[in-house]
Design an enzyme around this catalytic site. Sequence first.
Site, PDB file in Angstrom:
ATOM      1  N   GLY A 147       0.790  -1.246   0.000  1.00  0.00           N
ATOM      2  CA  GLY A 147       0.000   0.000   0.000  1.00  0.00           C
ATOM      3  C   GLY A 147       0.813   1.283   0.000  1.00  0.00           C
ATOM      4  O   GLY A 147       0.304   2.348   0.344  1.00  0.00           O
ATOM      5  N   HIS A 152       2.497   0.527 -13.063  1.00  0.00           N
ATOM      6  CA  HIS A 152       3.299  -0.670 -13.330  1.00  0.00           C
ATOM      7  C   HIS A 152       4.782  -0.297 -13.268  1.00  0.00           C
ATOM      8  O   HIS A 152       5.181   0.747 -13.797  1.00  0.00           O
ATOM      9  CB  HIS A 152       2.937  -1.216 -14.724  1.00  0.00           C
ATOM     10  N   VAL A 172      10.206   5.268  -5.758  1.00  0.00           N
ATOM     11  CA  VAL A 172      10.271   6.714  -5.491  1.00  0.00           C
ATOM     12  C   VAL A 172       9.536   7.460  -6.610  1.00  0.00           C
ATOM     13  O   VAL A 172       8.744   8.373  -6.367  1.00  0.00           O
ATOM     14  CB  VAL A 172      11.747   7.181  -5.402  1.00  0.00           C
TER      15      VAL A 172
END
Length: 196
Positions: free
Chosen positions: A6, A103, A166
């Site tokens: 998550g 993705h 990131v």
Amino acid sequence: MASGRGSNFQAILKEKQKGNLPDVEISHLIVNKRKAQAIKIAGKYNIPYNIIESKGNTRTEFEKKILDIFKEKNIEIIVLAGFMRILTSNFINIYKNRIINIHPSLLPAFPGAHAQRDAIEFGATKSGCTVHFVDEDVDSGPIIMQASVNLEKGETENSLSAKILVKEHQIFPKVLQLLCSNKIEINDQNIKISSD
Ligand code: GRF
């Protein structure tokens, strides 16, 4: 919708908290795994959630339960934030061009569940992440935004995943805000993002 850690869900909530997503209202979380860490994050941010397990439900039952919740809550946009179950074309068509996924590769390169490993094994010097609309195929659908990272010598699946993550946390909230403020136009496979 999430299945695991998550962190993308959290990144979106954090941006919302910072005031960077004025047109986004994060109303509900669906997880299909009881152990999904995303549940804890929902709790921390006071987001209502449901656990709808794939196990014990047929595909149709599973999706109907989700769709009923979305209907009741007037959900307009669905964000797949690490949701590891393929949705049927029935579900996707109900929310056509209103489901986005992230993705961890520069699609169309390296679709599938091991995108980072595949990029390293292939010897790619660049990879990254892609936010795209979800269509009936896996990791397919019109590309909205991508961000790239360089692969260094000795790059591992873990180091690459961390670098890509990131970037994921930067572009996913950004796309969501654009989508919720009607700045993304889609014509077949063509995406136009207006900047004003
Ligand atoms: C991310 O790497 C994302 O690209 C992929 O699944 C992972 C989810 O991570 N679709 P998290 O649950 O958001 O931390």
